[in-house]
Design a protein around this motif. Structure first.
Motif, PDB file in Angstrom:
ATOM      1  N   LEU A   7       0.890  -1.258  -0.179  1.00 39.01           N
ATOM      2  CA  LEU A   7       0.056   0.060  -0.010  1.00 39.01           C
ATOM      3  C   LEU A   7       0.778   1.211  -0.008  1.00 39.01           C
ATOM      4  O   LEU A   7       1.610   1.468   0.803  1.00 39.01           O
ATOM      5  CB  LEU A   7      -0.905  -0.150   1.276  1.00 39.01           C
ATOM      6  CG  LEU A   7      -1.916   0.943   1.283  1.00 39.01           C
ATOM      7  CD1 LEU A   7      -2.765   0.904   0.209  1.00 39.01           C
ATOM      8  CD2 LEU A   7      -2.649   1.122   2.444  1.00 39.01           C
ATOM      9  N   HIS A   8       0.508   2.241  -0.855  1.00 37.91           N
ATOM     10  CA  HIS A   8       0.971   3.555  -0.980  1.00 37.91           C
ATOM     11  C   HIS A   8       0.282   4.344  -1.631  1.00 37.91           C
ATOM     12  O   HIS A   8      -0.661   3.739  -2.486  1.00 37.91           O
ATOM     13  CB  HIS A   8       2.572   3.591  -1.153  1.00 37.91           C
ATOM     14  CG  HIS A   8       2.944   3.032  -2.738  1.00 37.91           C
ATOM     15  ND1 HIS A   8       2.901   4.027  -3.771  1.00 37.91           N
ATOM     16  CD2 HIS A   8       3.372   1.962  -2.956  1.00 37.91           C
ATOM     17  CE1 HIS A   8       3.234   3.192  -4.800  1.00 37.91           C
ATOM     18  NE2 HIS A   8       3.581   2.049  -4.398  1.00 37.91           N
ATOM     19  N   MET A   9       0.241   5.674  -1.682  1.00 39.15           N
ATOM     20  CA  MET A   9      -0.566   6.577  -2.460  1.00 39.15           C
ATOM     21  C   MET A   9       0.357   6.781  -3.968  1.00 39.15           C
ATOM     22  O   MET A   9       1.528   6.602  -3.703  1.00 39.15           O
ATOM     23  CB  MET A   9      -1.071   7.699  -1.702  1.00 39.15           C
ATOM     24  CG  MET A   9      -1.305   7.778  -0.524  1.00 39.15           C
ATOM     25  SD  MET A   9      -3.294   6.859  -0.431  1.00 39.15           S
ATOM     26  CE  MET A   9      -2.816   5.302   0.060  1.00 39.15           C
ATOM     27  N   ASN A  10       0.054   7.352  -4.679  1.00 45.40           N
ATOM     28  CA  ASN A  10       0.833   7.852  -5.850  1.00 45.40           C
ATOM     29  C   ASN A  10       1.740   8.991  -5.398  1.00 45.40           C
ATOM     30  O   ASN A  10       1.384   9.760  -4.866  1.00 45.40           O
ATOM     31  CB  ASN A  10      -0.151   8.324  -7.082  1.00 45.40           C
ATOM     32  CG  ASN A  10      -0.665   7.388  -8.016  1.00 45.40           C
ATOM     33  OD1 ASN A  10      -0.225   6.278  -8.068  1.00 45.40           O
ATOM     34  ND2 ASN A  10      -1.439   7.694  -9.015  1.00 45.40           N
ATOM     35  N   PRO A  66       1.798  18.460   1.278  1.00 48.23           N
ATOM     36  CA  PRO A  66       1.340  19.320   2.250  1.00 48.23           C
ATOM     37  C   PRO A  66       0.459  18.645   3.328  1.00 48.23           C
ATOM     38  O   PRO A  66       0.702  18.805   4.466  1.00 48.23           O
ATOM     39  CB  PRO A  66       0.347  20.392   1.679  1.00 48.23           C
ATOM     40  CG  PRO A  66       0.766  20.253   0.175  1.00 48.23           C
ATOM     41  CD  PRO A  66       1.436  18.753  -0.121  1.00 48.23           C
ATOM     42  N   ASN A  67      -0.371  17.567   2.988  1.00 49.77           N
ATOM     43  CA  ASN A  67      -1.180  16.861   3.813  1.00 49.77           C
ATOM     44  C   ASN A  67      -0.250  16.180   5.165  1.00 49.77           C
ATOM     45  O   ASN A  67      -0.643  16.027   6.264  1.00 49.77           O
ATOM     46  CB  ASN A  67      -2.012  15.792   3.171  1.00 49.77           C
ATOM     47  CG  ASN A  67      -3.222  16.401   2.427  1.00 49.77           C
ATOM     48  OD1 ASN A  67      -3.031  17.677   2.080  1.00 49.77           O
ATOM     49  ND2 ASN A  67      -4.369  15.703   2.142  1.00 49.77           N
ATOM     50  N   ALA A  68       0.847  15.653   4.658  1.00 50.09           N
ATOM     51  CA  ALA A  68       1.742  15.038   5.704  1.00 50.09           C
ATOM     52  C   ALA A  68       2.158  15.772   6.905  1.00 50.09           C
ATOM     53  O   ALA A  68       2.311  15.485   7.820  1.00 50.09           O
ATOM     54  CB  ALA A  68       3.076  14.245   4.912  1.00 50.09           C
ATOM     55  N   SER A 147      -4.165  11.413  13.133  1.00 49.68           N
ATOM     56  CA  SER A 147      -4.165  10.524  12.076  1.00 49.68           C
ATOM     57  C   SER A 147      -5.500  10.924  11.278  1.00 49.68           C
ATOM     58  O   SER A 147      -6.661  11.256  11.898  1.00 49.68           O
ATOM     59  CB  SER A 147      -4.361   8.975  12.438  1.00 49.68           C
ATOM     60  OG  SER A 147      -4.449   8.306  11.377  1.00 49.68           O
ATOM     61  N   SER A 148      -5.265  11.277  10.047  1.00 46.31           N
ATOM     62  CA  SER A 148      -6.364  11.483   9.181  1.00 46.31           C
ATOM     63  C   SER A 148      -6.542  10.690   7.957  1.00 46.31           C
ATOM     64  O   SER A 148      -5.396  10.348   7.283  1.00 46.31           O
ATOM     65  CB  SER A 148      -6.473  12.841   8.682  1.00 46.31           C
ATOM     66  OG  SER A 148      -5.039  13.260   7.946  1.00 46.31           O
ATOM     67  N   ASN A 149      -7.688  10.263   7.727  1.00 47.39           N
ATOM     68  CA  ASN A 149      -7.981   9.593   6.221  1.00 47.39           C
ATOM     69  C   ASN A 149      -7.187   8.038   6.269  1.00 47.39           C
ATOM     70  O   ASN A 149      -6.839   7.708   4.927  1.00 47.39           O
ATOM     71  CB  ASN A 149      -7.806  10.366   5.145  1.00 47.39           C
ATOM     72  CG  ASN A 149      -8.407  11.609   5.292  1.00 47.39           C
ATOM     73  OD1 ASN A 149      -9.462  11.894   5.873  1.00 47.39           O
ATOM     74  ND2 ASN A 149      -7.581  12.783   5.168  1.00 47.39           N
ATOM     75  N   SER A 150      -6.551   7.393   7.081  1.00 49.31           N
ATOM     76  CA  SER A 150      -5.774   6.454   7.179  1.00 49.31           C
ATOM     77  C   SER A 150      -6.417   5.116   7.822  1.00 49.31           C
ATOM     78  O   SER A 150      -6.080   4.125   7.452  1.00 49.31           O
ATOM     79  CB  SER A 150      -4.456   6.848   7.627  1.00 49.31           C
ATOM     80  OG  SER A 150      -3.976   7.701   7.195  1.00 49.31           O
TER      81      SER A 150
HETATM   82  C1  LIG Z   1      -5.304   8.735   2.155  1.00 42.39           C
HETATM   83  S1  LIG Z   1      -3.891   8.757   2.864  1.00 42.39           S
HETATM   84  C2  LIG Z   1      -3.880   9.664   4.083  1.00 42.39           C
HETATM   85  C3  LIG Z   1      -2.856  10.630   4.164  1.00 42.39           C
HETATM   86  C4  LIG Z   1      -3.055  11.859   5.006  1.00 42.39           C
HETATM   87  N1  LIG Z   1      -3.077  11.566   6.302  1.00 42.39           N
HETATM   88  C5  LIG Z   1      -4.111  12.725   4.489  1.00 42.39           C
HETATM   89  O1  LIG Z   1      -5.056  13.081   5.474  1.00 42.39           O
HETATM   90  O2  LIG Z   1      -4.015  13.375   3.636  1.00 42.39           O
HETATM   91  C6  LIG Z   1      -3.722   7.099   3.850  1.00 42.39           C
HETATM   92  C7  LIG Z   1      -2.415   6.728   4.061  1.00 42.39           C
HETATM   93  O3  LIG Z   1      -2.457   5.677   5.264  1.00 42.39           O
HETATM   94  C8  LIG Z   1      -1.148   5.004   5.049  1.00 42.39           C
HETATM   95  N2  LIG Z   1      -1.281   3.820   5.676  1.00 42.39           N
HETATM   96  C9  LIG Z   1      -2.682   2.912   5.623  1.00 42.39           C
HETATM   97  N3  LIG Z   1      -2.311   1.912   6.308  1.00 42.39           N
HETATM   98  C10 LIG Z   1      -1.429   2.068   7.180  1.00 42.39           C
HETATM   99  C11 LIG Z   1      -0.630   1.161   8.356  1.00 42.39           C
HETATM  100  N4  LIG Z   1      -1.093   0.249   8.390  1.00 42.39           N
HETATM  101  N5  LIG Z   1       0.025   1.811   8.840  1.00 42.39           N
HETATM  102  C12 LIG Z   1       0.791   3.109   8.391  1.00 42.39           C
HETATM  103  N6  LIG Z   1       0.155   3.891   7.437  1.00 42.39           N
HETATM  104  C13 LIG Z   1      -0.841   3.372   6.810  1.00 42.39           C
HETATM  105  C14 LIG Z   1      -1.350   4.733   3.637  1.00 42.39           C
HETATM  106  O4  LIG Z   1      -0.176   4.411   2.955  1.00 42.39           O
HETATM  107  C15 LIG Z   1      -1.368   6.341   3.082  1.00 42.39           C
HETATM  108  O5  LIG Z   1      -0.253   6.948   3.079  1.00 42.39           O
END
Ligand SMILES: C[S@@+](CC[C@H](N)C(=O)[O-])C[C@H]1O[C@@H](n2cnc3c(N)ncnc32)[C@H](O)[C@@H]1O
Length: 361
Positions: A7-10, A66-68, A147-150
């Motif tokens: 898993l990773h984003m683009n 920027p979201n990071a 943590s947002s959206n993860s």
């Molecule tokens: C949609 S992005 C959200 C990024 C940022 N927090 C935001 O709100 O824009 C979700 C992120 O969660 C990470 N992620 C998903 N499962 C994870 C895990 N088990 N541990 C750490 N990161 C994870 C993904 O790799 C991805 O970068």
């Protein structure tokens, strides 16, 4: 395969990158601001937490761009403001950003360098690659976790579906509806397991009086009325059209289990209460696109946003390429302009965000 292996984003900063296509997530981060500010006041008002004049803030699932750094920047500013008002020197702050190992940490570290330019409070930074479903930090070391959206990403897709060869989305509508409780139940159980582990681990890593502010996309209603009431529904509908049109392999589509789940408010409350390490200070329900500029909500922008999140995982499963993803965007755009338009409609969308502030019990 575990989500953490793929898993990773683009990545990068290009046209299809997460950096360029994450306005919806960024808007939710802005809506989290009051919760983070309140959490900082709580943490900073606790003498024992700050007795050593140091504070550790972590963002879990930071991605890149920027979201990071958005949530930790809000926390830093709030810390600065709080101590300015008290006319006291602020604590030294350590900012730690976490994501899975294939995240674009090259971009992240450049943004972290910017944060270190801040002179008050003194800021040190670091990245912590690894899954937030495992231990990441020393015991009692964190003061604020954001943590947002993860947390909608599961540690893995439910294995019982794969073992029993039950597709996550059956193209046949009748079979799909019949199996909805089985499919949704398997996903719900996996989410329950994962979120419970997440809470247990963070409870160990947070200092006494530590706080967590998290936002997770989920579903508006408790019941799963139909397949579109869960977060995977919209993605599956688009891929199903592509499978029927022969753009992707139908058999591969039937064996595709995306490790993603959108809980309801009731599920979140139940899991937090059952796990027992945290009390809910506040839970807000945000409409999917509330307050967003409508220029970001065109079917094209939303489809590109989906691509930025889903491209790596789709390509890995289907062995597909950029062209297939161009077709994904075209199909998604068409779908979102017609039948699927309720997804992006503010008040009707079955998807909402839950922003929670949690205090260590
Ligand atoms: C949609 S992005 C959200 C990024 C940022 N927090 C935001 O709100 O824009 C979700 C992120 O969660 C990470 N992620 C998903 N499962 C994870 C895990 N088990 N541990 C750490 N990161 C994870 C993904 O790799 C991805 O970068």
């Amino acid at each position: 395969m575990d989500a953490k292996q793929m898993l990773h984003m683009n990545q990068g900063q290009g046209e299809t990158s997460y950096v360029q296509n994450s306005n919806m997530q960024s808007a939710e981060q802005n809506r989290m601001k009051p919760l983070i500010e309140a959490a900082i006041v709580h943490v900073c008002s606790n003498a024992s937490t700050l007795s050593h004049g140091k504070m550790v803030i972590a963002d879990l699932g930071c991605s890149s761009g920027p979201n990071a750094v958005a949530l930790v920047s809000i926390a830093l500013e709030a810390t600065h403001r709080h101590f300015l008002q008290l006319r006291q020197p602020p604590p030294e702050v350590c900012i730690l950003l976490n994501d899975l190992p294939y995240n674009d940490f090259n971009t992240v570290v450049k943004d972290l360098v910017q944060l270190r330019q801040i002179k008050e409070p003194i800021v040190v930074t670091g990245v912590v690659p690894g899954s937030f479903y495992e231990r990441l930090f020393p015991s009692g070391s964190l003061h604020l976790v954001c943590s947002s959206n993860s947390l909608n990403w599961l540690s893995k897709a439910p294995e019982d579906l794969r073992i029993n060869q039950i597709p996550a989305y059956d193209i046949d509508e009748y079979v799909r509806r019949e199996r909805l409780p089985v499919v949704a139940g398997a996903y719900a159980r996996q989410f329950r397991k994962d979120f419970t582990v997440f809470l247990e681990l963070r409870a160990k890593e947070l200092a006494p009086e530590g706080m967590m502010v998290v936002s997770v996309p989920g579903r508006r209603c408790d019941e799963l009325i139909n397949e579109i009431s869960h977060i995977w529904g919209m993605i599956a509908q688009i891929l199903a059209i592509m499978a029927l049109e022969g753009v992707i392999d139908k058999a591969k589509f039937e064996s595709f289990y995306m490790p993603i789940y959108g809980p309801s408010q009731r599920e979140l409350r139940e899991i937090i209460q059952e796990e027992g390490s945290f009390s809910i200070t506040e839970m807000r329900v945000h409409d999917l696109n509330s307050g967003m500029d409508s220029t970001f909500l065109t079917p094209n922008r939303v489809a590109n946003g989906m691509r930025a999140v889903l491209e790596p995982i789709i390509n890995q499963h289907f062995g597909s390429s950029g062209e297939v993803m161009d077709e994904f965007v075209r199909t998604a755009e068409k779908h979102l302009s017609g039948q699927g338009s309720s997804y992006v409609n503010q008040t009707e969308s079955p998807i909402v965000w839950f922003a929670l502030s949690l205090a260590k019990a």
